[in-house]
Design an enzyme around this catalytic site. Sequence first.
Site, mmCIF file in Angstrom:
data_model
loop_
_atom_site.group_PDB
_atom_site.id
_atom_site.type_symbol
_atom_site.label_atom_id
_atom_site.label_comp_id
_atom_site.label_asym_id
_atom_site.label_seq_id
_atom_site.Cartn_x
_atom_site.Cartn_y
_atom_site.Cartn_z
ATOM 1 N N ARG A 1 0.818 -1.224 0.000
ATOM 2 C CA ARG A 1 0.000 0.000 0.000
ATOM 3 C C ARG A 1 0.848 1.269 0.000
ATOM 4 N NH1 ARG A 1 -5.395 -0.957 1.858
ATOM 5 N NH2 ARG A 1 -5.553 1.237 2.383
ATOM 6 N N TRP B 1 2.948 6.131 2.282
ATOM 7 C CA TRP B 1 3.080 6.559 0.890
ATOM 8 C C TRP B 1 2.842 8.059 0.931
ATOM 9 C CZ3 TRP B 1 -0.073 8.873 -2.860
ATOM 10 C CH2 TRP B 1 0.396 8.764 -4.178
ATOM 11 N N ASN C 1 -4.235 7.127 7.810
ATOM 12 C CA ASN C 1 -4.296 6.818 6.387
ATOM 13 C C ASN C 1 -5.326 7.772 5.798
ATOM 14 O OD1 ASN C 1 -4.419 5.645 3.905
ATOM 15 N ND2 ASN C 1 -5.394 3.740 4.579
ATOM 16 N N GLY C 2 -4.967 8.507 4.738
ATOM 17 C CA GLY C 2 -5.923 9.439 4.133
ATOM 18 C C GLY C 2 -5.340 10.837 4.041
ATOM 19 N N GLU D 1 -2.982 -1.210 -21.793
ATOM 20 C CA GLU D 1 -2.634 -1.917 -20.563
ATOM 21 C C GLU D 1 -1.179 -2.420 -20.624
ATOM 22 O OE1 GLU D 1 -3.711 -2.069 -17.737
ATOM 23 O OE2 GLU D 1 -2.890 -3.878 -16.825
ATOM 24 N N LYS E 1 1.741 -1.352 -18.022
ATOM 25 C CA LYS E 1 2.559 -2.310 -17.270
ATOM 26 C C LYS E 1 4.038 -2.005 -17.452
ATOM 27 C CE LYS E 1 0.198 -3.490 -15.177
ATOM 28 N NZ LYS E 1 -1.185 -3.399 -14.949
ATOM 29 N N GLU F 1 5.060 1.306 -15.652
ATOM 30 C CA GLU F 1 5.024 1.356 -14.188
ATOM 31 C C GLU F 1 6.085 0.486 -13.524
ATOM 32 O OE1 GLU F 1 1.294 0.336 -12.274
ATOM 33 O OE2 GLU F 1 0.862 -1.156 -13.789
ATOM 34 N N HIS G 1 -1.305 9.957 -37.896
ATOM 35 C CA HIS G 1 -1.784 11.302 -37.544
ATOM 36 C C HIS G 1 -0.858 11.982 -36.541
ATOM 37 C CE1 HIS G 1 -5.366 10.558 -39.846
ATOM 38 N NE2 HIS G 1 -5.510 9.409 -39.217
ATOM 39 N N LYS H 1 -0.576 0.347 -3.971
ATOM 40 C CA LYS H 1 -1.552 -0.598 -4.492
ATOM 41 C C LYS H 1 -2.975 -0.072 -4.431
ATOM 42 C CE LYS H 1 -2.733 -4.613 -6.070
ATOM 43 N NZ LYS H 1 -2.428 -4.819 -7.489
#
Length: 610
Positions: free
Chosen positions: A27, A75, A100-101, A483, A487, A490, A506, A605
């Site tokens: 997290r 984080w 947290n928050g 996607e 991947k 990141e 274009h 996460k």
Amino acid sequence: MCGIVGAVSERDVQGILLEGLHRLEYRGYDSAGMAVMGSDGQVNRVREVGKVAALADAVATTPSRGIVGIAHTRWATHGEPSQANAHPHMSGQRLAVVHNGIIENYIELRDSLRADGFEFTSQTDTEVVAHLIEQQFRLTADLYKAVQAATSKLRGAYALAVLHADEPDHVVVCREGSPLVIGVGIGENFIASDQLALLPVTDRFMFLEEGDMADVRRDSVKIRDRDNAPVERPISRFEHSMDSADKGEYRHFMLKEIYEQARVIKATTEGRITKTRVLEQALGTDAGKLLENVRHVQIIACGTSYHAGMVARYWIEELAGVPCSVEVASEFRYRKHVIQADTLFLCISQSGETADTLAALRQAKKAGFRAAMAICNVPSSSLVRESDLVIMTQAGPEIGVASTKAFTTQLTALLLFTIALAKHNGLSDAKEAELVEALHALPSQVAAALDLDDAIEELSAAFVDKHHSLFLGRGSLFPVALEGALKLKEISYIHAEAYPAGELKHGPLALVDSDMPVVTVAPNNDMLEKLKSNLQEVRARGGELFIFADGESRMTSEEGIHVMQIPAVHPITAPIVYTVPLQLLAYHVAVLKGTDVDQPRNLAKSVTVE
Ligand code: F6R
């Protein structure tokens, strides 16, 4: 984003807190800390920058035994990752808080606390909470009441755990916008932001509701709701197997989770399909009623889950003939929308706690949508609890920060949903049987795609010294290209962009040269010939092509063109199967580059802040 863990026990809790933090590291992981009530009546705090291992080393050097404690992995939101900004934050030497928050009004609160003589040692919003509670504690001499009074002044999202040396036998916790769970033990109780953190000590959990506050003691948990009325929250048992948080034989969680896909896709269809039909009832007892008159589907999600929604739009419009819009939650929630009659609001979220997605859902529930539906992987999440209809993916806990099995199971669940919706809109029995057969074939096709692992590992060497790459796809394979690019960027930090192949000329074609690897997913479908022309345009400019295709695509390797073959699949399920080689490619490039695959820099996460 951050992770909280706490314990009130009869035994030393340091090991429990450290193990919990290890399990929560997905997290957030830029610093970690813990505060325990020592037998000397002091709050002992240890904080370290970096991963939980650094904290574990510090604790091993200066152990601070205690039977009540709180801990945190961070984080960063307010203030850089540093020891001063790491949690727990204290007011004086006796009160400690983990949070947290985000507290939105922290600046005005800080100014007023400073005026009252409180000194600040960090740049965080959390330290404001610590001083605010201490200020109230001086008035009330009661920690529970102090937390209650202090939180009434907070604006924002938070889960908090607080301990005070004057009341050494309990922890006070509350939840408003960030998840918090209580682990029920025998003669001991625990708290955490995710039940995974507590699996080594209990499998029984109580989930706090928004606005709940709890007094957690060794032998009791007393919860009050936002109106201060005592409430009971049911105890539920953890459903997934305990080893889901272990890497097993794999070098990284991400690789383990990529390999689990054949099994979890099957688990997501199990009990929901027969040989030839989708069992609408198995999607929810009210599914038939809710899907009956749906005239439009509005999908909301973030990141990888948004890509799943983009694939679903192709399916919903093609198979059900129902218009479908897809938007990222962070945009949707801040604009005015025109809601068409009988629109189903569909949120996709692996964690079910993504702040933007939840905010969009809460708005939607007030805004007159027909019903709110969720596709989610966490049964106890806020998203699941607040939606009218839920299809659970059966991916099991996903620990790698880069989503893999969560994505392919979301797609599987979305296809089940699409077929059920399409049956209300004229899908024939024969077409349904064909699609269900394709669903049954998925696990073995995904396993066949995994067989490319060694070949993809070899291929990945071509990317290691590159700074940029392009991913191309057409139709429902375009979101798969998006996607694949997400991947790669990141976890390997290589800049990757995805385009619908027809857009190349274009603008982006100007970027193509021999330093720009171009990856494409090219199953044999009705867009293949057009895609091939786009690939010619790349090759003609010296771009090196890496193509994932099936035998029927009739593409072969030659100078500057590398073709990897996977078995032919049904065009509808192709996005699921073709995701797998792109995950493996990103994985192997990252391993070769030596990045932190499971915990890439700057990410977390579960994005429970806006
Ligand atoms: C990328 C990734 C993120 C998440 C996004 C939404 O690999 O995992 O982009 O998809 O943060 O998260 P959920 O699905 O939990 O709402």
